[in-house]
Design a protein around this motif. Structure first.
Motif, PDB file in Angstrom:
ATOM      1  N   MET A 277       0.877  -1.324  -0.034  1.00 53.53           N
ATOM      2  CA  MET A 277       0.041   0.080  -0.009  1.00 53.53           C
ATOM      3  C   MET A 277       0.774   1.224   0.237  1.00 53.53           C
ATOM      4  N   LYS A 278       1.859   1.476   0.794  1.00 52.86           N
ATOM      5  CA  LYS A 278       2.824   2.355   0.729  1.00 52.86           C
ATOM      6  C   LYS A 278       3.434   2.479  -0.641  1.00 52.86           C
ATOM      7  N   LYS A 279       3.884   1.413  -1.289  1.00 51.44           N
ATOM      8  CA  LYS A 279       4.646   1.607  -2.523  1.00 51.44           C
ATOM      9  C   LYS A 279       3.758   2.074  -3.656  1.00 51.44           C
ATOM     10  N   LYS A 280       2.660   1.232  -3.757  1.00 53.50           N
ATOM     11  CA  LYS A 280       1.738   1.242  -4.934  1.00 53.50           C
ATOM     12  C   LYS A 280       0.757   2.782  -4.646  1.00 53.50           C
ATOM     13  N   CYS A 281       0.280   2.858  -3.421  1.00 51.24           N
ATOM     14  CA  CYS A 281      -0.828   4.013  -3.339  1.00 51.24           C
ATOM     15  C   CYS A 281      -0.145   5.077  -2.485  1.00 51.24           C
ATOM     16  N   GLY A 282       1.027   4.896  -2.147  1.00 47.39           N
ATOM     17  CA  GLY A 282       1.704   5.983  -1.437  1.00 47.39           C
ATOM     18  C   GLY A 282       0.873   6.312  -0.124  1.00 47.39           C
ATOM     19  N   LEU A 283       0.366   5.315   0.633  1.00 47.84           N
ATOM     20  CA  LEU A 283      -0.541   5.353   1.939  1.00 47.84           C
ATOM     21  C   LEU A 283       0.523   5.433   2.757  1.00 47.84           C
ATOM     22  N   PRO A 309     -16.181  13.262   5.603  1.00 47.23           N
ATOM     23  CA  PRO A 309     -15.806  12.778   4.565  1.00 47.23           C
ATOM     24  C   PRO A 309     -14.229  12.449   4.712  1.00 47.23           C
ATOM     25  N   ILE A 310     -13.574  11.163   4.271  1.00 49.89           N
ATOM     26  CA  ILE A 310     -12.170  11.028   4.410  1.00 49.89           C
ATOM     27  C   ILE A 310     -11.302  12.175   3.650  1.00 49.89           C
ATOM     28  N   ASP A 311     -10.172  12.376   4.370  1.00 49.42           N
ATOM     29  CA  ASP A 311      -9.290  13.179   3.720  1.00 49.42           C
ATOM     30  C   ASP A 311      -8.747  13.175   2.241  1.00 49.42           C
ATOM     31  N   ASN A 312      -7.951  13.869   2.048  1.00 50.82           N
ATOM     32  CA  ASN A 312      -7.409  13.742   0.370  1.00 50.82           C
ATOM     33  C   ASN A 312      -6.614  12.791   0.065  1.00 50.82           C
ATOM     34  N   HIS A 313      -5.669  12.420   1.340  1.00 50.60           N
ATOM     35  CA  HIS A 313      -4.749  11.382   1.164  1.00 50.60           C
ATOM     36  C   HIS A 313      -5.355   9.991   0.931  1.00 50.60           C
TER      37      HIS A 313
END
Length: 326
Positions: A277-283, A309-313
């Motif tokens: 998730m960190k690598k692909k989505c930048g989470l 609502p969820i944040d932009n990230h």
């Protein structure tokens, strides 16, 4: 805050009106529950410091001095009103002004905020301040009280009472499960079951400085959570979550128990999934957000519906999943 020899210290600038006052007399006022003999012992052993150094009980404060107090002493022996005085001497209020922009609802009884991730709801355990202390400083109001809590890394709806009567009313509503809280979470893998309810018995296990919740049918407390699929991806699922009980880390533990840990959960997550998730989505944060709340207003007795609502990230993470790896 400073970590000295593995002990967390809170440090505060001495107010101008305390310059030239002896430190022992100063501590007699603010540590009124601590015996005088114990205060002298804390000073002699260098447990309480000034500017990071040990000083004698007859030391007189100078301009720009900072006093260092261990976290345990600070938490147990300084009352909330005096904590406001301490915090206001060193905490740049400009840094916490953003909290005013996170308010979702406010009247004379309630203040409801969209808590950002990475900030605890209250200070302690090595944290110099949290959401409640920040709001008390901004509002100069020590009567603000947390109605419930969210984990430090969880974002979303947080209720704060502005009156004792509102606090009591909402605590009773939570006790009888008359407040509905819904969360959004991104979990590992693809769920095949549209809805799922789970009940386990959670117990807090303390090991060193770590506190983890585990399933223990013998001594644990009954914990129930309902999950509902919102959106499927190839490697993950977005779920709506309704916790019927409110145990510590309940949603995170139940997600792990079902084999679908939450993305970027450092305690109960899956390292391979987190790294993906960190690598692909930048989470870069826990994907758990308190998105909706339905309660009875403590004064009007009308139904109050709040949505965050969820944040932009988090939204960018979902957009990437929809576009690239469905």
């Amino acid at each position: 805050m400073k970590n000295t020899k593995n002990n967390y210290y809170f440090y505060f600038a001495i107010p101008i009106d305390r310059i030239d006052q002896r430190i022992d007399n100063f501590l007699h006022i603010y540590l009124s529950t601590v015996p005088k003999s114990a205060i002298y012992r804390l000073l002699r052993k260098g447990i309480i410091k000034v500017n990071g150094y040990s000083i004698k009980p007859n030391y007189k404060f100078k301009n720009n001095d900072r006093i260092y107090i261990p976290q345990k002493i600070y938490s147990q022996h300084i009352n909330d009103k005096d904590k406001i005085i301490f915090h206001s001497t060193y905490l740049n209020t400009e840094k916490i002004q953003f909290l005013n922009k996170r308010i979702l609802y406010e009247d004379s009884y309630l203040l409801i905020i969209d808590k950002p991730t990475g900030i605890a709801v209250h200070g302690g355990s090595g944290l110099s301040y949290g959401i409640i202390e920040g709001l008390r400083i901004l509002r100069n109001d020590v009567s603000l009280e947390l109605v419930h809590r969210l984990d430090k890394d969880t974002s979303g709806i947080l209720i704060i009472a502005k009156k004792r009567s509102a606090l009591r009313f909402l605590h009773e509503q939570f006790r009888i499960n008359n407040i509905l809280k819904y969360y959004l979470a991104l979990v590992k893998g693809t769920w095949n079951i549209k809805e799922k309810s789970i009940t386990t018995y959670l117990h807090k296990k303390i090991s060193g400085i770590s506190r983890l919740m585990t399933n223990d049918n013998r001594i644990g407390k009954k914990s129930e959570t309902c999950f509902q699929i919102k959106e499927k991806f190839r490697i993950a699922t977005l779920v709506n979550i309704y916790p019927i009980t409110g145990r510590t880390h309940q949603i995170r533990v139940h997600s792990q128990y079902l084999g679908h840990p939450i993305a970027l959960d450092k305690l109960y997550g899956d390292n391979d999934f987190n790294n993906l998730m960190k690598k692909k989505c930048g989470l870069n944060r826990l994907f758990l957000h308190a998105s909706e709340l339905i309660c009875i207003h403590p004064n009007t007795k009308k139904t109050l519906y709040i949505k965050a609502p969820i944040d932009n990230h988090l939204n960018k993470c979902l957009l990437y999943l929809r576009k690239n790896i469905q």
